[in-house]
Scaffold this motif. Sequence first.
Motif, PDB file in Angstrom:
ATOM      1  N   MET A  91      78.961  23.966 -15.818  1.00  0.00           N
ATOM      2  CA  MET A  91      78.965  24.659 -14.291  1.00  0.00           C
ATOM      3  C   MET A  91      79.904  23.985 -13.298  1.00  0.00           C
ATOM      4  SD  MET A  91      76.828  27.030 -14.538  1.00  0.00           S
ATOM      5  CE  MET A  91      76.984  27.507 -13.023  1.00  0.00           C
ATOM      6  N   ASN A  92      80.053  22.651 -13.584  1.00  0.00           N
ATOM      7  CA  ASN A  92      80.926  21.693 -12.465  1.00  0.00           C
ATOM      8  C   ASN A  92      82.390  22.397 -12.661  1.00  0.00           C
ATOM      9  OD1 ASN A  92      79.252  20.114 -11.198  1.00  0.00           O
ATOM     10  ND2 ASN A  92      79.731  18.479 -12.354  1.00  0.00           N
ATOM     11  N   HIS A 142      87.703  19.882  -9.857  1.00  0.00           N
ATOM     12  CA  HIS A 142      86.731  18.630  -9.774  1.00  0.00           C
ATOM     13  C   HIS A 142      87.791  17.352 -10.522  1.00  0.00           C
ATOM     14  CE1 HIS A 142      84.710  18.482 -13.692  1.00  0.00           C
ATOM     15  NE2 HIS A 142      85.207  19.800 -13.744  1.00  0.00           N
ATOM     16  N   ARG A 143      88.343  17.919 -11.710  1.00  0.00           N
ATOM     17  CA  ARG A 143      88.940  16.660 -12.555  1.00  0.00           C
ATOM     18  C   ARG A 143      90.204  16.500 -11.693  1.00  0.00           C
ATOM     19  NH1 ARG A 143      88.420  21.070 -16.312  1.00  0.00           N
ATOM     20  NH2 ARG A 143      86.874  20.666 -17.921  1.00  0.00           N
ATOM     21  N   TRP A 184      74.763  32.638  -7.751  1.00  0.00           N
ATOM     22  CA  TRP A 184      74.935  33.673  -8.701  1.00  0.00           C
ATOM     23  C   TRP A 184      75.486  33.099  -9.937  1.00  0.00           C
ATOM     24  CZ3 TRP A 184      79.359  36.146 -10.849  1.00  0.00           C
ATOM     25  CH2 TRP A 184      79.174  37.307 -11.776  1.00  0.00           C
ATOM     26  N   PHE A 185      76.557  32.300 -10.015  1.00  0.00           N
ATOM     27  CA  PHE A 185      77.035  31.458 -10.960  1.00  0.00           C
ATOM     28  C   PHE A 185      76.069  30.899 -11.767  1.00  0.00           C
ATOM     29  CE2 PHE A 185      81.799  30.993  -9.654  1.00  0.00           C
ATOM     30  CZ  PHE A 185      82.077  32.307 -10.104  1.00  0.00           C
ATOM     31  N   GLY A 186      74.983  30.201 -11.215  1.00  0.00           N
ATOM     32  CA  GLY A 186      73.941  29.592 -11.810  1.00  0.00           C
ATOM     33  C   GLY A 186      73.156  30.434 -12.480  1.00  0.00           C
ATOM     34  N   ARG A 187      72.973  31.658 -12.168  1.00  0.00           N
ATOM     35  CA  ARG A 187      71.933  32.621 -12.592  1.00  0.00           C
ATOM     36  C   ARG A 187      73.003  33.339 -13.883  1.00  0.00           C
ATOM     37  NH1 ARG A 187      69.961  37.381  -9.222  1.00  0.00           N
ATOM     38  NH2 ARG A 187      67.999  35.772  -8.778  1.00  0.00           N
ATOM     39  N   GLU A 231      67.959  26.530  -9.141  1.00  0.00           N
ATOM     40  CA  GLU A 231      68.555  24.932  -9.124  1.00  0.00           C
ATOM     41  C   GLU A 231      69.917  24.892  -8.398  1.00  0.00           C
ATOM     42  OE1 GLU A 231      65.759  25.249 -12.544  1.00  0.00           O
ATOM     43  OE2 GLU A 231      67.270  26.602 -11.556  1.00  0.00           O
ATOM     44  N   TYR A 232      70.767  25.989  -8.630  1.00  0.00           N
ATOM     45  CA  TYR A 232      72.078  26.072  -7.834  1.00  0.00           C
ATOM     46  C   TYR A 232      71.996  26.513  -6.519  1.00  0.00           C
ATOM     47  CZ  TYR A 232      74.073  24.080 -12.223  1.00  0.00           C
ATOM     48  OH  TYR A 232      74.580  23.440 -13.122  1.00  0.00           O
ATOM     49  N   SER A 233      70.988  27.165  -6.090  1.00  0.00           N
ATOM     50  CA  SER A 233      70.801  27.431  -4.680  1.00  0.00           C
ATOM     51  C   SER A 233      70.399  26.461  -3.988  1.00  0.00           C
ATOM     52  CB  SER A 233      69.537  28.487  -4.489  1.00  0.00           C
ATOM     53  OG  SER A 233      69.761  29.783  -5.474  1.00  0.00           O
TER      54      SER A 233
END
Length: 242
Positions: free
Chosen positions: A23-24, A32-33, A177-180, A188-190
């Motif tokens: 997810m990151n 992020h890398r 939405w990505f989290g879902r 959690e991602y909200s």
Amino acid sequence: MANRYLHNVQGLFDTIAPNYDRMNTIISLGTHRHWRRQTMAQIHLQPTDRALDLCCGTGDWTIAIAQKLTAPDAVIGLDFSAPMLRLAQQKVNDANVSDQVWLRRGNAMHLPFKTASFDLVTIGFGLRNLPDKPQALAEIYRVLKPGGQLVCLETSQPDQPLIRPVWQWYFTKVVPWFGRLFAHQYQEYSYLQETTRHFVSYRQLVALFQTAGFTGVHYQRFNFGAAAAHFGTKPLTEADHD
């Protein structure tokens, strides 16, 4: 109140641990890398230094630091989530740095280490989730050796008028939405996008560093301000701070 907050956040990270790395990469579009590599390029370590990686998660930054150090247990990775630490341990083993790394479960606001123990303390994408940020910075200051460095890599907030609305739309609408879609974890991602949106600005974080006693505070921003690395040094003497 803080203990209940930490318990709730710990439960959240326990839940998202299996999907955390994927997810990151999805949420940051893989950048992020790059942020971590750019931040690491500004950290100057001696092979015998000792480092502490707070809120170490699945251990990517812990491993990057360990690869520059040689002493046994040269890097301690600390996190409050046991599932995160289990994933980190597997990565440490796969990277062949298990001799240099010691992973521990603990609270970043109450560090179980002696004063002036570390040459470097890092915290990546964790400070915004701590309920008492000044307390965490005070603890980091305490465990650093005089002349030691704190490096914080964290999500941030763009301030350019054309970029900021797009950033707000992305985090409020797209990230949950990505989290879902990818992790079946909408709530959690909200929550995580809320901590990102409400975290202090990069200028306010400079002030928090300075209030904690750090000197030479500076920062580098990434992706138009979507993330920032902050650097601060513990003075060699209290007189240097005064």
